[in-house]
Structures are given as structure tokens and as C-alpha cells.
Design a protein around this motif. Structure first.
Motif, PDB file in Angstrom:
ATOM      1  N   THR A   2       0.856  -1.174   0.000  1.00 22.20           N
ATOM      2  CA  THR A   2       0.000   0.000   0.000  1.00 22.20           C
ATOM      3  C   THR A   2       0.896   1.228   0.000  1.00 22.20           C
ATOM      4  OG1 THR A   2      -1.648  -1.206   1.272  1.00 22.20           O
ATOM      5  CG2 THR A   2      -1.850   1.194   1.264  1.00 22.20           C
ATOM      6  N   PHE A   3       0.635   2.129  -0.928  1.00 23.66           N
ATOM      7  CA  PHE A   3       1.357   3.406  -0.933  1.00 23.66           C
ATOM      8  C   PHE A   3       0.500   4.437  -0.216  1.00 23.66           C
ATOM      9  CE2 PHE A   3       3.303   1.506  -4.816  1.00 23.66           C
ATOM     10  CZ  PHE A   3       4.629   1.622  -4.433  1.00 23.66           C
ATOM     11  N   GLY A   4       1.115   5.287   0.580  1.00 16.12           N
ATOM     12  CA  GLY A   4       0.386   6.349   1.275  1.00 16.12           C
ATOM     13  C   GLY A   4      -0.462   5.785   2.402  1.00 16.12           C
ATOM     14  N   ARG A  54      -3.761   0.676  -2.679  1.00 15.39           N
ATOM     15  CA  ARG A  54      -3.337  -0.722  -2.633  1.00 15.39           C
ATOM     16  C   ARG A  54      -2.760  -1.101  -3.990  1.00 15.39           C
ATOM     17  NH1 ARG A  54      -2.743  -3.949   1.858  1.00 15.39           N
ATOM     18  NH2 ARG A  54      -3.761  -5.970   1.675  1.00 15.39           N
ATOM     19  N   ALA A  55      -1.452  -1.077  -4.109  1.00  8.82           N
ATOM     20  CA  ALA A  55      -0.836  -1.365  -5.411  1.00  8.82           C
ATOM     21  C   ALA A  55      -0.769  -2.865  -5.673  1.00  8.82           C
ATOM     22  CB  ALA A  55       0.558  -0.761  -5.479  1.00  8.82           C
ATOM     23  N   LEU A  56      -0.507  -3.651  -4.628  1.00  7.28           N
ATOM     24  CA  LEU A  56      -0.443  -5.111  -4.798  1.00  7.28           C
ATOM     25  C   LEU A  56      -1.204  -5.770  -3.670  1.00  7.28           C
ATOM     26  CD1 LEU A  56       3.302  -5.900  -5.622  1.00  7.28           C
ATOM     27  CD2 LEU A  56       1.375  -6.159  -7.159  1.00  7.28           C
ATOM     28  N   CYS A  79      -0.285  -2.220 -13.014  1.00  7.10           N
ATOM     29  CA  CYS A  79      -0.771  -3.341 -12.190  1.00  7.10           C
ATOM     30  C   CYS A  79       0.215  -3.734 -11.099  1.00  7.10           C
ATOM     31  CB  CYS A  79      -1.119  -4.550 -13.057  1.00  7.10           C
ATOM     32  SG  CYS A  79       0.317  -5.404 -13.716  1.00  7.10           S
ATOM     33  N   GLY A  80       1.378  -3.097 -11.077  1.00 11.61           N
ATOM     34  CA  GLY A  80       2.298  -3.331  -9.958  1.00 11.61           C
ATOM     35  C   GLY A  80       3.499  -4.206 -10.281  1.00 11.61           C
ATOM     36  N   LYS A  81       3.818  -4.364 -11.569  1.00 10.21           N
ATOM     37  CA  LYS A  81       4.943  -5.218 -11.953  1.00 10.21           C
ATOM     38  C   LYS A  81       6.259  -4.682 -11.402  1.00 10.21           C
ATOM     39  CE  LYS A  81       4.013  -4.674 -16.388  1.00 10.21           C
ATOM     40  NZ  LYS A  81       2.834  -3.792 -16.268  1.00 10.21           N
ATOM     41  N   SER A  82       6.513  -3.382 -11.647  1.00 19.20           N
ATOM     42  CA  SER A  82       7.780  -2.798 -11.192  1.00 19.20           C
ATOM     43  C   SER A  82       7.845  -2.764  -9.665  1.00 19.20           C
ATOM     44  CB  SER A  82       7.959  -1.386 -11.747  1.00 19.20           C
ATOM     45  OG  SER A  82       8.025  -1.430 -13.147  1.00 19.20           O
ATOM     46  N   THR A 126       7.705  -7.659 -18.814  1.00 18.72           N
ATOM     47  CA  THR A 126       7.588  -7.148 -20.180  1.00 18.72           C
ATOM     48  C   THR A 126       6.156  -6.762 -20.526  1.00 18.72           C
ATOM     49  OG1 THR A 126       7.904  -7.694 -22.521  1.00 18.72           O
ATOM     50  CG2 THR A 126       7.348  -9.511 -21.094  1.00 18.72           C
ATOM     51  N   HIS A 127       6.023  -5.904 -21.533  1.00 19.56           N
ATOM     52  CA  HIS A 127       4.706  -5.591 -22.081  1.00 19.56           C
ATOM     53  C   HIS A 127       4.408  -6.453 -23.301  1.00 19.56           C
ATOM     54  CE1 HIS A 127       4.339  -1.549 -20.004  1.00 19.56           C
ATOM     55  NE2 HIS A 127       3.242  -2.221 -19.738  1.00 19.56           N
ATOM     56  N   SER A 128       5.454  -7.111 -23.817  1.00 21.07           N
ATOM     57  CA  SER A 128       5.282  -7.881 -25.043  1.00 21.07           C
ATOM     58  C   SER A 128       4.861  -9.308 -24.715  1.00 21.07           C
ATOM     59  CB  SER A 128       6.598  -7.881 -25.832  1.00 21.07           C
ATOM     60  OG  SER A 128       6.633  -8.986 -26.711  1.00 21.07           O
TER      61      SER A 128
HETATM   62  N1  LIG Z   1       6.129   5.562  -4.834  1.00 19.21           N
HETATM   63  C1  LIG Z   1       4.840   5.463  -5.159  1.00 19.21           C
HETATM   64  N2  LIG Z   1       3.892   6.167  -4.524  1.00 19.21           N
HETATM   65  C2  LIG Z   1       2.581   6.055  -4.818  1.00 19.21           C
HETATM   66  N3  LIG Z   1       2.105   5.229  -5.772  1.00 19.21           N
HETATM   67  C3  LIG Z   1       2.996   4.501  -6.450  1.00 19.21           C
HETATM   68  C4  LIG Z   1       4.417   4.558  -6.191  1.00 19.21           C
HETATM   69  N4  LIG Z   1       5.042   3.700  -7.027  1.00 19.21           N
HETATM   70  C5  LIG Z   1       4.074   3.146  -7.780  1.00 19.21           C
HETATM   71  N5  LIG Z   1       2.852   3.599  -7.435  1.00 19.21           N
HETATM   72  C6  LIG Z   1       1.559   3.209  -8.026  1.00 19.21           C
HETATM   73  O1  LIG Z   1       1.454   1.792  -7.915  1.00 19.21           O
HETATM   74  C7  LIG Z   1       0.863   1.258  -9.098  1.00 19.21           C
HETATM   75  C8  LIG Z   1       1.783   0.226  -9.678  1.00 19.21           C
HETATM   76  O2  LIG Z   1       2.909   0.876 -10.242  1.00 19.21           O
HETATM   77  P1  LIG Z   1       4.055   0.064 -11.002  1.00 19.21           P
HETATM   78  O3  LIG Z   1       5.087   1.010 -11.424  1.00 19.21           O
HETATM   79  O4  LIG Z   1       4.473  -1.082 -10.158  1.00 19.21           O
HETATM   80  O5  LIG Z   1       3.221  -0.488 -12.262  1.00 19.21           O
HETATM   81  P2  LIG Z   1       3.721  -1.328 -13.518  1.00 19.21           P
HETATM   82  O6  LIG Z   1       2.866  -2.538 -13.594  1.00 19.21           O
HETATM   83  O7  LIG Z   1       5.187  -1.515 -13.466  1.00 19.21           O
HETATM   84  O8  LIG Z   1       3.318  -0.373 -14.732  1.00 19.21           O
HETATM   85  P3  LIG Z   1       4.057  -0.117 -16.159  1.00 19.21           P
HETATM   86  O9  LIG Z   1       3.691  -1.324 -16.981  1.00 19.21           O
HETATM   87  O10 LIG Z   1       3.403   1.113 -16.674  1.00 19.21           O
HETATM   88  O11 LIG Z   1       5.508   0.014 -15.922  1.00 19.21           O
HETATM   89  C9  LIG Z   1       0.573   2.446 -10.013  1.00 19.21           C
HETATM   90  O12 LIG Z   1      -0.776   2.811  -9.849  1.00 19.21           O
HETATM   91  C10 LIG Z   1       1.492   3.530  -9.508  1.00 19.21           C
HETATM   92  O13 LIG Z   1       0.939   4.794  -9.710  1.00 19.21           O
END
Ligand SMILES: Nc1ncnc2c1ncn2[C@@H]1O[C@H](COP(=O)(O)OP(=O)(O)OP(=O)(O)O)[C@@H](O)[C@H]1O
Ligand SMILES: [Mg+2]
Length: 263
Positions: free
Chosen positions: A17-19, A26-28, A49-52, A198-200
Motif C-alpha cells: 500500500t502506498f500512502g 493498494r498497489a499489490l 498493475c504493480g509489476k515494477s 515485459t509488455h510484449s
Molecule cells: N512511490 C509510489 N507512490 C505512490 N504510488 C505509487 C508509487 N510507485 C508506484 N505507485 C503506483 O502503484 C501502481 C503500480 O505501479 P508500477 O510502477 O508497479 O506499475 P507497472 O505494472 O510496473 O506499470 P508499467 O507497466 O506502466 O511500468 C501504479 O498505480 C502507480 O501509480
């Protein structure tokens, strides 16, 4: 003798959860995954969706909110550059160092003797097919070459795990296709466990032993797909019906609206 490969990665019930308060996001939510030694696992899912975030938590760079991450049986509490190599979308090389010096750089952070450092960096340079351009600076290399230097740098400490976040996203199709061949060869020769974002969809299937498909709101894994294509992989597989079917299946999962996903 027990020869079963162990889990290099063991993520259980991970949430992020961010913030907080009203702005909490809830990112993941409740992500679990295991990766056995030497496996190549790719992750696909819609943007955001939260991959990174998942990858950064596994690398120890971003703290978890809930759940547990173990690498080689030990819970992660912070970055572990000796165990985990990381390759990002942009090569992020040091512009004032040559290709060879960039690859050697992570070793200079430890206590490896200089001669050994240089030898390992040279071996890595060879592994990624750049042995003749080690003296060039990043601006003197092509995009694909820079990315290969970044991969070599990620591998130079012989990590248990290589995390790659859209490493070929910025490359043209031909270079990207060539990089697939390189990465498959490197994976085969190094035996490193790889988690590849990846996106591909084609890339996710062509390279991996398993594809994890994610959905958003909240970010979670909705399906795990075993890729039963033979190895070594040949570029001819790209036109095969089997790969096409797997790709279409993943596309159907990703294209579903959020409220139709019941995972
Ligand atoms: N430091 C942060 N503070 C607040 N929200 C964040 C932070 N980092 C990521 N998020 C949010 O968490 C969610 C997931 O982000 P993330 O970068 O993991 O997505 P991703 O799947 O890698 O997307 P992409 O395919 O565009 O790279 C997004 O809604 C993003 O805005
Ligand atoms: Mg991302």
C-alpha cells in the motif's frame, strides 16, 4: 542425494500500500510466487498493475507492507547486490566509464582483487558478445549494445537471481529479436534464475518457462501459465501455432474488464 532444485525466490502473501488514510493506494494484494533455480519466469499485465513495484520489493529496494520475500531461503530486509542483479528499461550506464569499466563497477563495491575483477568483467563482456568494444564509452555504443552491457553488469557478481524490468522496451524490433537470442544463450550458459517483466506477450512466452499474468485494482496474479515449448528456443518458434495460442490466451486474460476477473 537430493537434486531437486530449490526455490531461489519465495514470495508469500505480499501486499503493498502506498500512502495512508484517504490517499492510501493498494498497489499489490496477496501476491505469492515461487521460482525454482534456473527457471525463467516472465510477468505480464496492464500498465500500473504493480509489476515494477513487485520487482523492486523483491530486489529489496522498496519495503513491503505485508507478506514475506525470501531469496535463497533468507528473508529480504534490504538490497543484496551480491545475490540479486538488476537490469532496468534504460541501461543506466555510467557515462564516464567504458563498457568494460561499467561491467566491472559492481565488483569494485566489494573486496574482489583488481586482477580478478578485470578478468570477470572481460568474461562477461565476451558472454554478451561485446569483447571487441570494451574500450568504448556508452555514447559510442548502440542501444542494443548498451543494453547488453547492462545485462553483463547485472550478471557480473554471479547473482542467484537476475531481475529485468522491460529491458528491451526501448529497442527496435530487429535489435530486440537479436537480444532475445542473446538472453536465451546467456540464460542457458549462466544458469541464472531470471524474473523478466515485459509488455510484449510474444516476448513473455518465447523466453520463459512460466508466464505470470497480472491484473490491476488491486495488482495481483490471475494466472500462471507453463510454457511447454522446447529448449533451446529457436526463432522459428515465433511463427508457431503453439506460441500463437499461448499468446492469444494471455491476451484474452489481459483484455478482460476488471469486474469479469474472479481470481
Ligand atoms: N512511490 C509510489 N507512490 C505512490 N504510488 C505509487 C508509487 N510507485 C508506484 N505507485 C503506483 O502503484 C501502481 C503500480 O505501479 P508500477 O510502477 O508497479 O506499475 P507497472 O505494472 O510496473 O506499470 P508499467 O507497466 O506502466 O511500468 C501504479 O498505480 C502507480 O501509480
Ligand atoms: Mg513498470
Amino acid at each position: 542425494m537430493n537434486t531437486t532444485p530449490h526455490h531461489v525466490v519465495d514470495v508469500s502473501h505480499l501486499s503493498k500500500t502506498f500512502g495512508d488514510g484517504k490517499t492510501a493506494f493498494r498497489a499489490l494484494n496477496d501476491v505469492s510466487l515461487q521460482i525454482k533455480q534456473g527457471r525463467f519466469v516472465s510477468v505480464v499485465g496492464p500498465s500500473g498493475c504493480g509489476k515494477s513495484t513487485l520487482m523492486q520489493m523483491i530486489s529489496g529496494l522498496v519495503p513491503t507492507t505485508q507478506g514475506n520475500i525470501q531469496i535463497d531461503g533468507k528473508t529480504i530486509t534490504g538490497p543484496q547486490p551480491e545475490k540479486i542483479g538488476v537490469v532496468f528499461q534504460d541501461a543506466l550506464l555510467l557515462p564516464w566509464k567504458t563498457a568494460l569499466e561499467n561491467i566491472e563497477f559492481p565488483l569494485s563495491l566489494g573486496d574482489t582483487p583488481v586482477a580478478e575483477r578485470q578478468e570477470r568483467a572481460r568474461n562477461m563482456l565476451k558472454l554478451v558478445g561485446l569483447k571487441d568494444v570494451g574500450h568504448r564509452y556508452p555514447h559510442e555504443l548502440s542501444g542494443g549494445m548498451r543494453q547488453r552491457v547492462a545485462i553483463a553488469r547485472g550478471l557480473v557478481r554471479n547473482p542467484s537471481l537476475l531481475l529485468m524490468d522491460e529491458p528491451f522496451g526501448a529497442l527496435d524490433e530487429q535489435t530486440r529479436t537479436r537480444m532475445w537470442g542473446e538472453l536465451l544463450r546467456i540464460h542457458e550458459q549462466s544458469g541464472t534464475t531470471i524474473l523478466f517483466i515485459t509488455h510484449s506477450l510474444v516476448e513473455s512466452v518465447f523466453l520463459a518457462d512460466e508466464v505470470l499474468v497480472m491484473a490491476s485494482n488491486p495488482g495481483r496474479i490471475i494466472e500462471r501459465i507453463e510454457v511447454d515449448l522446447p529448449r533451446p528456443r529457436d526463432l522459428k518458434l515465433l511463427g508457431s501455432e503453439r506460441l500463437g495460442n499461448l499468446r492469444n490466451h494471455i491476451w484474452d486474460l489481459i483484455a478482460k474488464p476488471d469486474d469479469e476477473i474472479d481470481a
